[in-house]
Design a protein around this motif. Structure first.
Motif, PDB file in Angstrom:
ATOM      1  N   ALA A 148       0.866  -1.181   0.000  1.00  0.00           N
ATOM      2  CA  ALA A 148       0.000   0.000   0.000  1.00  0.00           C
ATOM      3  C   ALA A 148       0.902   1.229   0.000  1.00  0.00           C
ATOM      4  N   ASP A 149       0.563   2.226   0.787  1.00  0.00           N
ATOM      5  CA  ASP A 149       1.417   3.402   1.001  1.00  0.00           C
ATOM      6  C   ASP A 149       1.783   4.141  -0.279  1.00  0.00           C
ATOM      7  N   ARG A 150       0.791   4.308  -1.168  1.00  0.00           N
ATOM      8  CA  ARG A 150       0.969   5.112  -2.385  1.00  0.00           C
ATOM      9  C   ARG A 150       2.090   4.594  -3.298  1.00  0.00           C
ATOM     10  N   GLN A 151       2.111   3.270  -3.521  1.00  0.00           N
ATOM     11  CA  GLN A 151       3.137   2.649  -4.372  1.00  0.00           C
ATOM     12  C   GLN A 151       2.471   2.032  -5.606  1.00  0.00           C
ATOM     13  N   ALA A 152       2.112   2.854  -6.550  1.00  0.00           N
ATOM     14  CA  ALA A 152       1.441   2.369  -7.757  1.00  0.00           C
ATOM     15  C   ALA A 152       2.415   1.625  -8.654  1.00  0.00           C
ATOM     16  N   GLY A 153       1.859   0.692  -9.438  1.00  0.00           N
ATOM     17  CA  GLY A 153       2.645  -0.020 -10.426  1.00  0.00           C
ATOM     18  C   GLY A 153       2.836  -1.479 -10.082  1.00  0.00           C
ATOM     19  N   PRO A 154       3.608  -2.169 -10.919  1.00  0.00           N
ATOM     20  CA  PRO A 154       3.835  -3.592 -10.693  1.00  0.00           C
ATOM     21  C   PRO A 154       4.727  -3.819  -9.471  1.00  0.00           C
ATOM     22  N   PHE A 155       4.559  -4.981  -8.856  1.00  0.00           N
ATOM     23  CA  PHE A 155       5.376  -5.335  -7.705  1.00  0.00           C
ATOM     24  C   PHE A 155       5.608  -6.837  -7.680  1.00  0.00           C
TER      25      PHE A 155
END
Length: 167
Positions: A148-155
């Protein structure tokens, strides 16, 4: 003393885990915990802010993961530069108080992240719950991983094991 809760070298171990993403509130993020043929699990997917989203998670099916006098949770992981959370629930419900602690594993290399039991903080739907009791490790019924914590995109977080360390 160390006690292994999940050994992801066994491909069947990922069958106990299910995604719970921001889709529960209209978002479009997605995730899964899948077996990697290299002998570990991979928590992977994509976080999107679309439709007020912004988190992805997986959670094991309820069980008895409670252990007395746990001083830390040990995750053998290989990171991608992002921050993750280990989530612990002391009931079998879908919603309610969750105890969380964040961690950033080394990028591209295996390491053991030691998460002290005393560092887990209670929250509900991402908001602190200051009047909740401290984590009682003997009551843990669900374990989860979250981004979470405003981490957009692939992971992608590779996980070999989750264990406890007792006094």
């Amino acid at each position: 003393m160390t006690s292994v809760l999940f050994d992801f070298s066994d491909p069947r171990s990922v069958a106990l885990w299910n995604p719970i993403n921001d889709r529960v509130m209209g978002g479009v993020s997605h995730s899964q915990l899948r077996n990697d043929p290299a002998g570990h699990a991979l928590f992977c997917g994509h976080v999107s802010f679309e439709n007020n989203g912004g988190f992805a998670s997986v959670r094991c099916q309820p069980g008895d993961f409670g252990k007395k006098e746990v001083i830390a949770y040990l995750l053998e992981v290989c990171g991608d530069g992002k921050r993750y959370k280990l989530n612990l629930r002391t009931d079998e419900g879908f919603d309610g108080v969750v105890y969380q602690v964040g961690f950033i594993p080394p990028t591209g290399q295996w390491a053991t992240c030691r998460l002290a039991s005393a560092d887990f903080l209670p929250s509900w739907r991402g908001r602190p719950v200051p009047d909740a009791a401290p984590l009682d490790t003997s009551c843990v019924r669900q374990i989860g991983l979250m981004i979470a914590d405003r981490q957009a995109g692939p992971f992608g977080l590779a996980v070999r094991s989750i264990a406890t360390e007792s006094a």
